[in-house]
Design an enzyme around this catalytic site. Structure first.
Site, PDB file in Angstrom:
ATOM      1  N   HIS A   1       1.296  -2.077  -4.271  1.00 50.44           N
ATOM      2  CA  HIS A   1      -0.150  -1.518  -3.728  1.00 50.44           C
ATOM      3  C   HIS A   1      -0.530  -3.018  -3.574  1.00 50.44           C
ATOM      4  O   HIS A   1      -1.685  -2.933  -2.835  1.00 50.44           O
ATOM      5  CB  HIS A   1      -1.487  -1.436  -4.690  1.00 50.44           C
ATOM      6  CG  HIS A   1      -1.075   0.208  -5.201  1.00 50.44           C
ATOM      7  ND1 HIS A   1      -0.349   0.882  -7.094  1.00 50.44           N
ATOM      8  CD2 HIS A   1      -0.966   1.450  -4.616  1.00 50.44           C
ATOM      9  CE1 HIS A   1       0.228   1.820  -7.425  1.00 50.44           C
ATOM     10  NE2 HIS A   1      -0.403   2.300  -6.158  1.00 50.44           N
TER      11      HIS A   1
ATOM     12  N   GLN B   1      -4.059  17.102  -5.135  1.00 50.05           N
ATOM     13  CA  GLN B   1      -2.899  17.039  -4.049  1.00 50.05           C
ATOM     14  C   GLN B   1      -1.750  16.803  -5.733  1.00 50.05           C
ATOM     15  O   GLN B   1      -0.355  16.963  -4.935  1.00 50.05           O
ATOM     16  CB  GLN B   1      -2.649  15.561  -4.359  1.00 50.05           C
ATOM     17  CG  GLN B   1      -2.817  14.694  -4.595  1.00 50.05           C
ATOM     18  CD  GLN B   1      -2.821  13.157  -3.874  1.00 50.05           C
ATOM     19  OE1 GLN B   1      -3.350  12.920  -3.193  1.00 50.05           O
ATOM     20  NE2 GLN B   1      -1.814  12.338  -3.823  1.00 50.05           N
TER      21      GLN B   1
HETATM   22  P1  AMP Z   1      -0.389   5.343  -5.116  1.00 48.39           P
HETATM   23  O1  AMP Z   1      -1.805   4.773  -5.428  1.00 48.39           O
HETATM   24  O2  AMP Z   1       1.360   5.636  -5.342  1.00 48.39           O
HETATM   25  O3  AMP Z   1      -1.286   6.909  -3.804  1.00 48.39           O
HETATM   26  O4  AMP Z   1      -0.713   4.618  -3.778  1.00 48.39           O
HETATM   27  C1  AMP Z   1      -1.223   4.296  -2.901  1.00 48.39           C
HETATM   28  C2  AMP Z   1      -0.859   3.601  -1.703  1.00 48.39           C
HETATM   29  O5  AMP Z   1       0.345   2.384  -2.120  1.00 48.39           O
HETATM   30  C3  AMP Z   1       0.087   4.750  -1.101  1.00 48.39           C
HETATM   31  O6  AMP Z   1      -0.094   4.107   0.851  1.00 48.39           O
HETATM   32  C4  AMP Z   1       1.740   4.160  -1.225  1.00 48.39           C
HETATM   33  O7  AMP Z   1       2.889   4.513   0.424  1.00 48.39           O
HETATM   34  C5  AMP Z   1       1.145   2.725  -1.675  1.00 48.39           C
HETATM   35  N1  AMP Z   1       2.801   2.328  -2.375  1.00 48.39           N
HETATM   36  C6  AMP Z   1       2.718   2.686  -3.476  1.00 48.39           C
HETATM   37  N2  AMP Z   1       4.032   1.736  -3.708  1.00 48.39           N
HETATM   38  C7  AMP Z   1       4.851   1.560  -2.672  1.00 48.39           C
HETATM   39  C8  AMP Z   1       5.903   0.132  -2.593  1.00 48.39           C
HETATM   40  N3  AMP Z   1       6.401   0.183  -3.485  1.00 48.39           N
HETATM   41  N4  AMP Z   1       5.076  -0.489  -1.182  1.00 48.39           N
HETATM   42  C9  AMP Z   1       4.342  -0.646  -0.174  1.00 48.39           C
HETATM   43  N5  AMP Z   1       3.182   0.731  -0.746  1.00 48.39           N
HETATM   44  C10 AMP Z   1       3.338   0.870  -1.745  1.00 48.39           C
END
Ligand code: AMP
Length: 280
Positions: free
Chosen positions: A32, A59
């Site tokens: 993040h 979701q």
């Molecule tokens: P989430 O909180 O899981 O919904 O993720 C929020 C954002 O962070 C989304 O756009 C994910 O694709 C991105 N994200 C999560 N893990 C990673 C990672 N390891 N590298 C890059 N972006 C990430």
């Protein structure tokens, strides 16, 4: 750093402000933070970087998955402050989705395979929450991780199909990994130490697949040996697929730019990862 907790407080945001938006569900980790860093880099000095932290109920396919989603709000707010975030939006589910909420975005093409096939309605929930965020925050750019490649492709498609693209740019950010190659994820904390030691094999296998396909090996045999290898290591493979990156449709050839994507579980922890495969 401004913290906004409801729609009324959103009215304090300046309408003419250029805003770079990073949507998250919290439990922030280095992945993040790499999105926030990218947003900070892309932002002009007068622009604002805004992060949302919202565990989006619509979701989730399983109620317990939603209810047990980690909440580390105090640490998340500190991480945002330290990363130079200007504004954090923390909506309440009851205000975001009032009881009479009845309109949803439906995606019918890119969400059919990969994660979409085992998570019906997931990407519709993602599109709906994002469309609401885009309307509420009016960002000029929004940042998404390539780790969730299918989500990134669907968001880009929604922005095109619903004509949001005149005012909004969707920016993909490469997957941020631990030193051993494991993609950062809030789920990694739920791995036992044995599972944590096995988990990097997921990306190692994707890297091997990439090398094999680029040196002419065929997908069918590469797929079956790689899947077996993951299963022998202790993974339960949900899918291991080769798709064209532009359309996310299955393919056997790496002539066009492709994505090899995998979802596999260690115990009850489901991990996803992917690798881009292209010649040249
Ligand atoms: P989430 O909180 O899981 O919904 O993720 C929020 C954002 O962070 C989304 O756009 C994910 O694709 C991105 N994200 C999560 N893990 C990673 C990672 N390891 N590298 C890059 N972006 C990430």
């Amino acid at each position: 750093m401004q913290i906004i907790k409801n729609f009324k407080e959103l009215t304090t945001l300046k309408a003419e402000q250029k805003r770079h938006f990073v949507p998250t569900m919290g439990a922030l980790h280095s992945g993040h933070l790499s999105l926030i860093e990218k947003a900070r880099q892309m932002a002009q000095p007068d622009d604002e970087v805004c992060v949302s932290i919202f565990v989006n109920p619509i979701q989730f396919n399983q109620a317990d998955d939603y209810e047990n989603y980690p909440n580390t709000l105090e640490a998340d707010l500190k991480a945002c402050r330290d990363a130079g975030v200007d504004c954090v939006f923390l909506p309440q589910a009851s205000e975001f989705y009032p009881q009479n909420f009845s309109i949803n975005v439906t995606e019918t093409l890119l969400g059919k395979n990969l994660c979409g096939s085992t998570r019906p309605g997931h990407f519709d929930g993602v599109c709906t929450v994002l469309l609401k965020f885009f309307n509420l925050l009016k960002p000029s750019a929004a940042y998404f991780g390539e780790k969730d490649f299918q989500q990134l492709a669907i968001v880009k498609k929604m922005v095109l199909d619903l004509n949001l693209n005149q005012n909004l740019e969707i920016i993909g950010v490469p997957t941020f990994r631990e030193d051993d190659g494991l993609a950062c994820s809030s789920r990694n904390l739920r791995l036992s130490s044995d599972q944590r030691a096995t988990a990097p094999k997921l990306y190692k296998t994707l890297t091997e697949i990439k090398n094999l396909l680029l040196t002419g090996k065929n997908w069918k045999s590469t797929h079956s040996t790689s899947k077996e290898k993951l299963e022998r290591a202790g993974f339960t493979v949900d899918y291991l697929e080769l798709v064209e990156s532009a359309t996310l449709q299955p393919t056997n050839s790496v002539e066009k730019p492709c994505l090899c994507a995998v979802a596999a579980s260690l115990g009850d922890v489901r991990l996803i990862d992917n690798i881009i495969i292209q010649h040249g």
